[in-house]
Structure formats: C-alpha cells, structure tokens
Design a protein around this motif. Structure first.
Motif, PDB file in Angstrom:
ATOM      1  N   GLN A  71       0.803  -1.219   0.000  1.00  0.00           N
ATOM      2  CA  GLN A  71       0.000   0.000   0.000  1.00  0.00           C
ATOM      3  C   GLN A  71       0.836   1.269   0.000  1.00  0.00           C
ATOM      4  O   GLN A  71       0.308   2.372   0.017  1.00  0.00           O
ATOM      5  N   ILE A  72       2.158   1.119  -0.016  1.00  0.00           N
ATOM      6  CA  ILE A  72       3.052   2.269  -0.038  1.00  0.00           C
ATOM      7  C   ILE A  72       3.381   2.630  -1.480  1.00  0.00           C
ATOM      8  O   ILE A  72       3.811   1.779  -2.262  1.00  0.00           O
ATOM      9  N   ASP A  73       3.184   3.881  -1.852  1.00  0.00           N
ATOM     10  CA  ASP A  73       3.448   4.280  -3.239  1.00  0.00           C
ATOM     11  C   ASP A  73       4.936   4.534  -3.467  1.00  0.00           C
ATOM     12  O   ASP A  73       5.755   4.398  -2.550  1.00  0.00           O
ATOM     13  N   LYS A  74       5.294   4.918  -4.661  1.00  0.00           N
ATOM     14  CA  LYS A  74       6.708   5.045  -5.032  1.00  0.00           C
ATOM     15  C   LYS A  74       7.442   6.157  -4.293  1.00  0.00           C
ATOM     16  O   LYS A  74       8.670   6.197  -4.286  1.00  0.00           O
ATOM     17  N   HIS A  75       6.689   7.052  -3.673  1.00  0.00           N
ATOM     18  CA  HIS A  75       7.318   8.136  -2.924  1.00  0.00           C
ATOM     19  C   HIS A  75       7.282   7.909  -1.412  1.00  0.00           C
ATOM     20  O   HIS A  75       7.706   8.763  -0.644  1.00  0.00           O
ATOM     21  N   GLY A  76       6.742   6.755  -0.991  1.00  0.00           N
ATOM     22  CA  GLY A  76       6.754   6.400   0.421  1.00  0.00           C
ATOM     23  C   GLY A  76       5.486   6.699   1.183  1.00  0.00           C
ATOM     24  O   GLY A  76       5.434   6.504   2.400  1.00  0.00           O
ATOM     25  N   CYS A  77       4.441   7.160   0.509  1.00  0.00           N
ATOM     26  CA  CYS A  77       3.180   7.493   1.170  1.00  0.00           C
ATOM     27  C   CYS A  77       2.207   6.322   1.114  1.00  0.00           C
ATOM     28  O   CYS A  77       2.336   5.427   0.276  1.00  0.00           O
ATOM     29  N   SER A  78       1.218   6.355   1.991  1.00  0.00           N
ATOM     30  CA  SER A  78       0.201   5.307   2.036  1.00  0.00           C
ATOM     31  C   SER A  78      -0.917   5.608   1.048  1.00  0.00           C
ATOM     32  O   SER A  78      -1.655   6.588   1.195  1.00  0.00           O
ATOM     33  N   SER A  79      -1.058   4.768   0.029  1.00  0.00           N
ATOM     34  CA  SER A  79      -2.038   4.992  -1.032  1.00  0.00           C
ATOM     35  C   SER A  79      -3.488   5.023  -0.552  1.00  0.00           C
ATOM     36  O   SER A  79      -4.259   5.897  -0.975  1.00  0.00           O
ATOM     37  N   PRO A  80      -3.935   4.086   0.315  1.00  0.00           N
ATOM     38  CA  PRO A  80      -5.344   4.107   0.726  1.00  0.00           C
ATOM     39  C   PRO A  80      -5.761   5.410   1.407  1.00  0.00           C
ATOM     40  O   PRO A  80      -6.857   5.931   1.154  1.00  0.00           O
TER      41      PRO A  80
ATOM     42  N   VAL B 145      -3.958  22.394  -2.354  1.00  0.00           N
ATOM     43  CA  VAL B 145      -2.863  22.217  -1.410  1.00  0.00           C
ATOM     44  C   VAL B 145      -2.313  20.792  -1.470  1.00  0.00           C
ATOM     45  O   VAL B 145      -1.118  20.569  -1.262  1.00  0.00           O
ATOM     46  N   TYR B 146      -3.188  19.834  -1.778  1.00  0.00           N
ATOM     47  CA  TYR B 146      -2.748  18.442  -1.887  1.00  0.00           C
ATOM     48  C   TYR B 146      -1.610  18.311  -2.897  1.00  0.00           C
ATOM     49  O   TYR B 146      -0.579  17.698  -2.612  1.00  0.00           O
ATOM     50  N   ALA B 147      -1.789  18.878  -4.077  1.00  0.00           N
ATOM     51  CA  ALA B 147      -0.779  18.765  -5.133  1.00  0.00           C
ATOM     52  C   ALA B 147       0.540  19.394  -4.714  1.00  0.00           C
ATOM     53  O   ALA B 147       1.618  18.860  -4.992  1.00  0.00           O
ATOM     54  N   VAL B 148       0.458  20.527  -4.032  1.00  0.00           N
ATOM     55  CA  VAL B 148       1.679  21.221  -3.604  1.00  0.00           C
ATOM     56  C   VAL B 148       2.431  20.395  -2.562  1.00  0.00           C
ATOM     57  O   VAL B 148       3.650  20.200  -2.662  1.00  0.00           O
ATOM     58  N   LYS B 149       1.729  19.893  -1.566  1.00  0.00           N
ATOM     59  CA  LYS B 149       2.382  19.135  -0.500  1.00  0.00           C
ATOM     60  C   LYS B 149       2.936  17.808  -1.015  1.00  0.00           C
ATOM     61  O   LYS B 149       4.038  17.392  -0.619  1.00  0.00           O
ATOM     62  N   TYR B 150       2.197  17.167  -1.900  1.00  0.00           N
ATOM     63  CA  TYR B 150       2.689  15.900  -2.436  1.00  0.00           C
ATOM     64  C   TYR B 150       3.921  16.135  -3.306  1.00  0.00           C
ATOM     65  O   TYR B 150       4.858  15.333  -3.309  1.00  0.00           O
ATOM     66  N   SER B 151       3.928  17.234  -4.031  1.00  0.00           N
ATOM     67  CA  SER B 151       5.088  17.585  -4.847  1.00  0.00           C
ATOM     68  C   SER B 151       6.320  17.815  -3.975  1.00  0.00           C
ATOM     69  O   SER B 151       7.427  17.380  -4.303  1.00  0.00           O
ATOM     70  N   LEU B 152       6.125  18.481  -2.843  1.00  0.00           N
ATOM     71  CA  LEU B 152       7.228  18.721  -1.921  1.00  0.00           C
ATOM     72  C   LEU B 152       7.793  17.416  -1.390  1.00  0.00           C
ATOM     73  O   LEU B 152       9.011  17.204  -1.370  1.00  0.00           O
ATOM     74  N   ILE B 153       6.924  16.519  -0.966  1.00  0.00           N
ATOM     75  CA  ILE B 153       7.368  15.244  -0.394  1.00  0.00           C
ATOM     76  C   ILE B 153       8.069  14.391  -1.449  1.00  0.00           C
ATOM     77  O   ILE B 153       9.098  13.769  -1.179  1.00  0.00           O
ATOM     78  N   SER B 154       7.549  14.381  -2.652  1.00  0.00           N
ATOM     79  CA  SER B 154       8.136  13.554  -3.704  1.00  0.00           C
ATOM     80  C   SER B 154       9.476  14.101  -4.208  1.00  0.00           C
ATOM     81  O   SER B 154      10.272  13.362  -4.783  1.00  0.00           O
ATOM     82  N   GLN B 155       9.717  15.388  -3.977  1.00  0.00           N
ATOM     83  CA  GLN B 155      10.969  16.008  -4.415  1.00  0.00           C
ATOM     84  C   GLN B 155      11.836  16.444  -3.244  1.00  0.00           C
ATOM     85  O   GLN B 155      12.692  17.313  -3.396  1.00  0.00           O
ATOM     86  N   ALA B 156      11.620  15.861  -2.091  1.00  0.00           N
ATOM     87  CA  ALA B 156      12.269  16.323  -0.869  1.00  0.00           C
ATOM     88  C   ALA B 156      13.786  16.509  -1.022  1.00  0.00           C
ATOM     89  O   ALA B 156      14.327  17.591  -0.751  1.00  0.00           O
ATOM     90  N   LYS B 157      14.487  15.494  -1.436  1.00  0.00           N
ATOM     91  CA  LYS B 157      15.949  15.573  -1.530  1.00  0.00           C
ATOM     92  C   LYS B 157      16.392  16.589  -2.576  1.00  0.00           C
ATOM     93  O   LYS B 157      17.349  17.335  -2.379  1.00  0.00           O
ATOM     94  N   LYS B 158      15.684  16.624  -3.686  1.00  0.00           N
ATOM     95  CA  LYS B 158      16.003  17.577  -4.748  1.00  0.00           C
ATOM     96  C   LYS B 158      15.877  19.012  -4.258  1.00  0.00           C
ATOM     97  O   LYS B 158      16.633  19.897  -4.675  1.00  0.00           O
ATOM     98  N   LEU B 159      14.938  19.243  -3.349  1.00  0.00           N
ATOM     99  CA  LEU B 159      14.690  20.587  -2.828  1.00  0.00           C
ATOM    100  C   LEU B 159      15.510  20.912  -1.588  1.00  0.00           C
ATOM    101  O   LEU B 159      15.345  21.965  -0.981  1.00  0.00           O
ATOM    102  N   GLY B 160      16.378  19.989  -1.193  1.00  0.00           N
ATOM    103  CA  GLY B 160      17.277  20.254  -0.071  1.00  0.00           C
ATOM    104  C   GLY B 160      16.796  19.779   1.281  1.00  0.00           C
ATOM    105  O   GLY B 160      17.374  20.137   2.305  1.00  0.00           O
ATOM    106  N   PHE B 161      15.757  18.943   1.295  1.00  0.00           N
ATOM    107  CA  PHE B 161      15.239  18.409   2.551  1.00  0.00           C
ATOM    108  C   PHE B 161      15.718  16.974   2.770  1.00  0.00           C
ATOM    109  O   PHE B 161      16.059  16.265   1.822  1.00  0.00           O
ATOM    110  N   GLU B 162      15.694  16.559   4.024  1.00  0.00           N
ATOM    111  CA  GLU B 162      16.036  15.183   4.370  1.00  0.00           C
ATOM    112  C   GLU B 162      14.793  14.300   4.251  1.00  0.00           C
ATOM    113  O   GLU B 162      13.789  14.716   3.686  1.00  0.00           O
TER     114      GLU B 162
END
Length: 376
Positions: free
Chosen positions: A229-238, A271-288
């Motif tokens: 149930q974990i998607d490719k970015h590490g989130c829970s799909s359900p 807001v969903y799209a923005v937050k999911y984009s941040l999480i999926s690009q975390a390392k690219k954007l300088g986050f751990e």
C-alpha cells in the motif's frame, strides 16, 4: 492526547495591497481576513482555551513558545478569537483551533484530541463577532480594535479544514469506504457555513483542499499499512485515496457554490498537489527524509503519539524533555509527525500564492475578482 500541535504559518501574507489594476483585474485591497480551520491555520485559539504549546514549539519563527500553533510569515498577525490577551481585531479574526473538524465529533478533546470548536461553532463565533464588534464601535468603544462595518464585505474569508474529519473515521476503526461514505455530509456542512457567511455579507472566499493524509508520519505509524500500500514516494495509497476523494467532492462543491452564490468570488486551492510535490521532491529541494519528524521520540519516524513534541518526564527527581527538536529544522519537512516545519510551509506558500495551483488560476492578490470558469 492526539490534538494537533502546530508550528505552521498562516497562508496569509501580502494581503494589504494598494489598489491598482493589470490585465483588467484589480489588485485586492483586503482590509480584513477571517479564517476558519484547524491547526494548519490556528494562531493561538486552542492554546488560549486549553493551555500553551510547550517548547520547542514556536522556536523556528518566534524563537520561543508563542501560543500560536500556526506561525505567520506576514504582518499583522491574525489574532485568535479565543485569545483575550493583547488582541487586536482591526484587520480580522482567526476562528481556527487545532484539532477542529467540519462536523462535530461525539467525543471530548481529552479522549481523542479533537477540538470542541468545530466549524459550526466557528461560524457562530464569527456571527457574534460581527454583531458585537459593530455594537462596540457604535458606542465609541475600542474603535481601533475592531473592523469597520464595510470591512466584512471586502474581507477575505479563508477555509483550511477537513483533514481531521477523515482521520476521525480511522480512529473509530472505520474502513476507507466507510470514511468516503460520510464525506458528502461533511462537505454539506461546509457548504452550509459558507452560505451563512455569504448571507452576512462575505463575498471573497479562499478555500484550501486537504493535504495528502497518507504522507503524514503519524498516520503511517498509527494505522496499519502494508508494503503493497506504499506508493513510489513512500506514502500510504489508501489514505491518500481518501484525501483525493474528499478533494474531488470539494471541488464539485465549489463549482456548485459559484452558481448558487452569484456575487461571490470563490478560489479553490489545490494544497494536496503542492504538499505531495514537496514530499516527492524532498531531496532535490534540499530536505532530508520527509517522513522523519524533527521533534519527536523514537520509532521509524521519530514519532510516538504518547510522547509528543516537548513532552517531559522526571528521572531521579530531575525533569527531562523526552521529545526535543532536531538540530536544524530547516532541513526537515515534518515538524512533529503531524505538521510541517516552517521551512516546508514557506516553500508551500511560495507555490500557492502565485495562483499556479488555484482555480481560477490567479494569485491571491487578485482573488477578489469574480471570474467565470468553464472547468466543470
């Protein structure tokens, strides 16, 4: 308890603009803001009612515990309706409290962490504020502390609420389909409140959808999730599926309200799209790692619902803080497993304010303009 300690900023900045125009649209000169929501925009309501959030909450912006769960990046700060200490409501009022839901919960804050200040209560508080503030002004009392009468029709009304309505069902062990089943009722109550405010003169509405619940460490830690149930970015799909369903129905509601409230300018913000984009690009954007909380205690996500950020214990007569802040919060996306850090929220706001994730696709400073949209 499981109520939401928030160090989030308000999504309200650069609102007090000089009137001008470009491309036929007027810049918005919002004289006041009235906010309704949960911990994502609470500026001290729950703290005023149930006690201040302990350190290190507030450290990254106020540099000390402020009593404001949501930290604003702009001035003036929007004071909480429930806060009687040093408040100034000249430019609006904040009715949000951490843990709030759209519909009332059949529980107490001590049992489940949900605030008793649900959206219908927030609307009643607004109605009372509107009437009494003008009563005081008519009597010549505290005129500099309350909005002028015409501010209410020119104000920006913001809504950021609904996430807790979804997680409330899971805490009752409801299935995903059962949670989806009550979403129409939840949104029906949101619609009712917006219509009431419209009836009292509100005309400009800025409505946020809900973020990806399945990407929150506390959700993945508390509720059972299989590897499949974990998607490719590490989130829970359900759980994200429920958020997306809520947002789909919310967008349909906004389109319906535009037809039913002809004088209203209503902006829907993804807001969903923005937050999911941040999480999926975390390392690219300088986050751990986006799923490891900055302020927490133990476990895979540095999160323990029984040891919240700032929790203390006594060992051999000495008080010790169990859940402390990480060394550099600016490198983290999750603050406490439930809320985003100041750095993450700053990035989110920068994406949202320009209108790229809005329907209609205009920036906040043009949100007062009523525009026809054909996206139905």
């Amino acid at each position: 308890m499981d109520f939401k300690f928030s160090v989030l900023k308000l999504h309200l900045i650069a609102l007090f603009l000089l009137p001008t125009s470009t491309l036929g649209f007027n810049y918005c000169n919002f004289p006041a803001i009235f906010n309704f929501g949960d911990s994502n925009s609470d500026t001290g309501g729950l703290s005023a009612a149930f006690g201040q959030a302990p350190p290190p909450n507030g450290a990254t912006f106020f540099h000390s515990p402020s009593g404001r769960y949501s930290e604003s990046v702009g001035l003036p700060y929007l004071d909480a309706f429930l806060d009687s200490m040093g408040t100034n409501f000249r430019h609006g009022c904040n009715f949000a409290t951490a843990g709030s839901t759209i519909r009332r919960q059949n529980t107490t804050i001590w049992q489940s962490g949900y605030s008793p200040i649900s959206l219908d209560v927030q609307q009643l508080q607004f109605s009372d504020f509107l009437t009494r503030s003008q009563h005081f002004r008519e009597k010549g009392l505290f005129q500099n502390l309350f909005p002028e009468e015409d501010y209410f029709s020119r104000a920006l009304y913001t809504f950021d609420i609904g996430q807790n309505d979804l997680t409330a069902g899971y805490k009752l062990n409801l299935s995903t389909e059962e949670v989806k089943a009550y979403v129409p009722d939840v949104l029906g109550q949101l619609s009712h409140v917006i219509k009431l405010i419209y009836g009292q003169g509100g005309r400009i509405f800025w409505v946020h959808n809900t973020g990806p619940v399945g990407c929150l460490p506390y959700v993945m830690d508390r509720f059972w999730v299989t590897a499949a149930q974990i998607d490719k970015h590490g989130c829970s799909s359900p759980y994200n599926d429920v958020s997306q369903y809520f947002n789909l129905k919310l967008r349909e509601l906004v389109l319906q309200l535009r037809d039913e409230l002809p004088a209203a300018a209503i902006t829907y913000v993804d807001v969903y799209a923005v937050k999911y984009s941040l999480i999926s690009q975390a390392k690219k954007l300088g986050f751990e790692n986006p799923f490891v909380a900055c302020c927490g205690h133990g476990g895979k996500y540095n999160y323990n619902r029984f040891v919240k950020c700032g929790s203390k214990t006594v060992v051999n007569g000495t008080e010790t803080v169990l859940a402390v802040s990480c060394k550099d919060p600016s490198t983290r996306i999750s603050w406490d497993g439930t809320h985003f850090t100041e750095a993450a929220n700053r990035w989110i706001f920068d994406q949202v304010v320009g209108g790229a994730f809005s329907d209609p696709p205009v920036s906040l400073k043009f949100a007062c303009n009523k525009m026809n949209t054909s996206q139905k």
